[in-house]
Design a protein around this motif. Sequence first.
Motif, PDB file in Angstrom:
ATOM      1  N   LEU A 204       0.834  -1.199   0.000  1.00 54.00           N
ATOM      2  CA  LEU A 204       0.000   0.000   0.000  1.00 54.00           C
ATOM      3  C   LEU A 204       0.870   1.250   0.000  1.00 54.00           C
ATOM      4  N   ARG A 205       1.946   1.217   0.782  1.00 56.98           N
ATOM      5  CA  ARG A 205       2.828   2.375   0.845  1.00 56.98           C
ATOM      6  C   ARG A 205       3.566   2.571  -0.484  1.00 56.98           C
ATOM      7  N   THR A 206       4.018   1.483  -1.080  1.00 59.05           N
ATOM      8  CA  THR A 206       4.689   1.574  -2.383  1.00 59.05           C
ATOM      9  C   THR A 206       3.773   2.221  -3.415  1.00 59.05           C
ATOM     10  N   PHE A 207       2.506   1.788  -3.421  1.00 55.38           N
ATOM     11  CA  PHE A 207       1.528   2.378  -4.341  1.00 55.38           C
ATOM     12  C   PHE A 207       1.330   3.861  -4.055  1.00 55.38           C
ATOM     13  N   ALA A 208       1.149   4.213  -2.789  1.00 52.94           N
ATOM     14  CA  ALA A 208       0.845   5.602  -2.437  1.00 52.94           C
ATOM     15  C   ALA A 208       1.971   6.544  -2.841  1.00 52.94           C
ATOM     16  N   LEU A 209       3.213   6.125  -2.621  1.00 56.10           N
ATOM     17  CA  LEU A 209       4.343   6.965  -3.013  1.00 56.10           C
ATOM     18  C   LEU A 209       4.408   7.120  -4.530  1.00 56.10           C
ATOM     19  N   ALA A 210       4.138   6.030  -5.246  1.00 56.42           N
ATOM     20  CA  ALA A 210       4.138   6.108  -6.712  1.00 56.42           C
ATOM     21  C   ALA A 210       2.989   6.980  -7.213  1.00 56.42           C
ATOM     22  N   ALA A 211       1.818   6.879  -6.568  1.00 56.47           N
ATOM     23  CA  ALA A 211       0.677   7.713  -6.968  1.00 56.47           C
ATOM     24  C   ALA A 211       1.009   9.188  -6.801  1.00 56.47           C
TER      25      ALA A 211
END
Length: 694
Positions: free
Chosen positions: A234-241
């Motif tokens: 979830l954190r990986t996605f949020a940073l990429a978003a």
Amino acid sequence: MQAEMKRPSLGQALLAPRSIALVGASDDVSKTSARPLQYLRSAGYEGTIYPINPRRATVLGERAWPSLADLPSVPDHAFILTPTEGVMEAASACARLGVPVATILASGFSEGGDEGLKLVAGLQKLCADTSLRILGPSSLGAINLRHKTIITANAAFAEPDLPTGGIFVASHSGSLLGALISRGKTRNVGFAGLVSVGNEIDLSLGEICSATLDDPEITGYMLFLESIRHARDLRTFALAAAEWGKPVVAYKLGRSAAAAELALSHTGALAGEDDVAAAFLADCGIARVFNFETLLESLPLLQRMPARAAGVQSKRVGVVTTTGGGAAMVVDELSVRGIDVVKPSDETFARLAAAGVKANHERITDLTLAGTRYDVMKAALDTMLSAPEFDVVVAVIGSSARFKPELAVKPAIDSAASSKPLVTFLVPDAPDALAMLTAADVPNFRTPESCADAVAAALLRRRPVIAPTTRHDTTVVATRQLDELAAYELFEKVGVPHAPAVAVAVDAASITLPFAYPVAVKLLSAEIAHKTEVGGVILNVRSEAELKVAMTKISDNVTSHRPDAQVSKVLVQPMTSGLGEMLLGYRVDPEAGPMVLLAAGGIYTEIYRDRSIRLAPVDLAGARSMIAELSITKVFQGFRNKPHGDLEALAHAIVAMSQLAHESTVVVDAEINPLIINQVGEGVVAVDALIAIA
């Protein structure tokens, strides 16, 4: 089976497959397993559909195949509609044939007791040993409205003419997809795609969202969360978003006031599951809302208002209205969320007057009936939006929004191009006006609660913190604790200052201390975490004779409370006082990972549940923002002419404590309570310490 075409990417197989197998498709339209075929056909899906039913030659008038192995080609996506007992066989067939993604509808896995957990283990091994990816179990499917891929059994998708848009939804609850899609249609809010992630035994919510980030037609994300499991994804996605400039908003269940288990420290009690989740979402740059309606309404505002740097405290809102009562409701809701509604400056009032706008010099700029005129409201909005004292401007529109929607909302639509965010709240039920604002991408809200919720979420949204590499496995558990002296040594290693301390044997004939009396005498034990609960602390000891008496008393007290405990040494420290006390804690959360907590210290820890939490490690800016968030720290800022506390030293101590996330010794739980705050220039000092390690 014919030769496979080029294997699709995860995102394509999940949401834009060229072919879909419906394993266990039913010919009975009253059954759930008949829905996906109906929905795909009614939506106009242009790919190939393979109904699988070993007992029928046709399903709903279309040719059916007895098994996956009988298909003429390998489908991109298999929707397994069979009962639980048939899932493993179907998933195994998918793996053998090279199906990229299988969605499992059935339940009874993670929540199905020992037998269900065995099935989970079998499916996970299947994914580990093959190229198959699994969505679910307990997934109601994956939907791509633009691609007309309605791979779902959710009854809400029988709705015709669903509007498309730029929002992607990922939800732990499948039924909530139906709620969002139906409410969205009513509000003319369109979606690009929706996924029900189910139990996440393989594909996680974060991984699925990451697979869609390169889709240029997806402009933002809505998340409905029941937990923050698979937090790393979830954190990986949020940073990429954030890198893609696509805002993420989340509604999370579980805002219970119940604290987490105490573990060894107060930190465990203060950092309850929801507190940790809130800190995690904030550090990921995910805006969190607390009203389900806001989840649907907030993205237009977030798209106009970028996340803010850590430490930015300004939360100033200007309110302009044609109805004082309606505006007062918004002001009340903003106030309970800690958001300031700011009175326009004298210069702004002068500019309003020069533009022909009459307004009383109050916090709410109430235009009364004059504000129903286009020229008056437009001039007021333009003036407020250019005023430096506001971060956001809220326009509260009264009854004219229902009866003359074009006139009522046109000023807001024409002013919305301002670089400063403009938000609208419509007091009456005014669907036509709301639709006009939505079509113009002007953030608009039906209730004062949702309006305030979204404004607060936007103002509080921080730029995400880049996830540092830490040594910690979140599954670690504490196996032993350190005594206080050993804890000080570890704190000293990372740079947290502590008071002088020496160990003294309880049977010592003579005692020479390296510091002066009076002193504090404490039980020194790796077995007992809370010394005061066993009579293990005596303060203000003023001589060697008193020290020997204190040691005997501590030994007797501990023996009385814990006959099994060994008492061979005590810890002696000089009595230390300052301007006040804080609690500084650290723990490894099983979902979010290492985190650091700051709260009121000493006897006030459990009285004032005022605390700030960040994922560890934190930098100095993050530490300063933690201090600024707490009401208790105002007493160290010259409160009632008292000396200023050394809050900069406190910030450095927070940073140092958070470095435990990098230590080779895996610290599971750590706490300093109290951490004494001295005057500016005199630093901070730990006078009690607790550490549990794996």
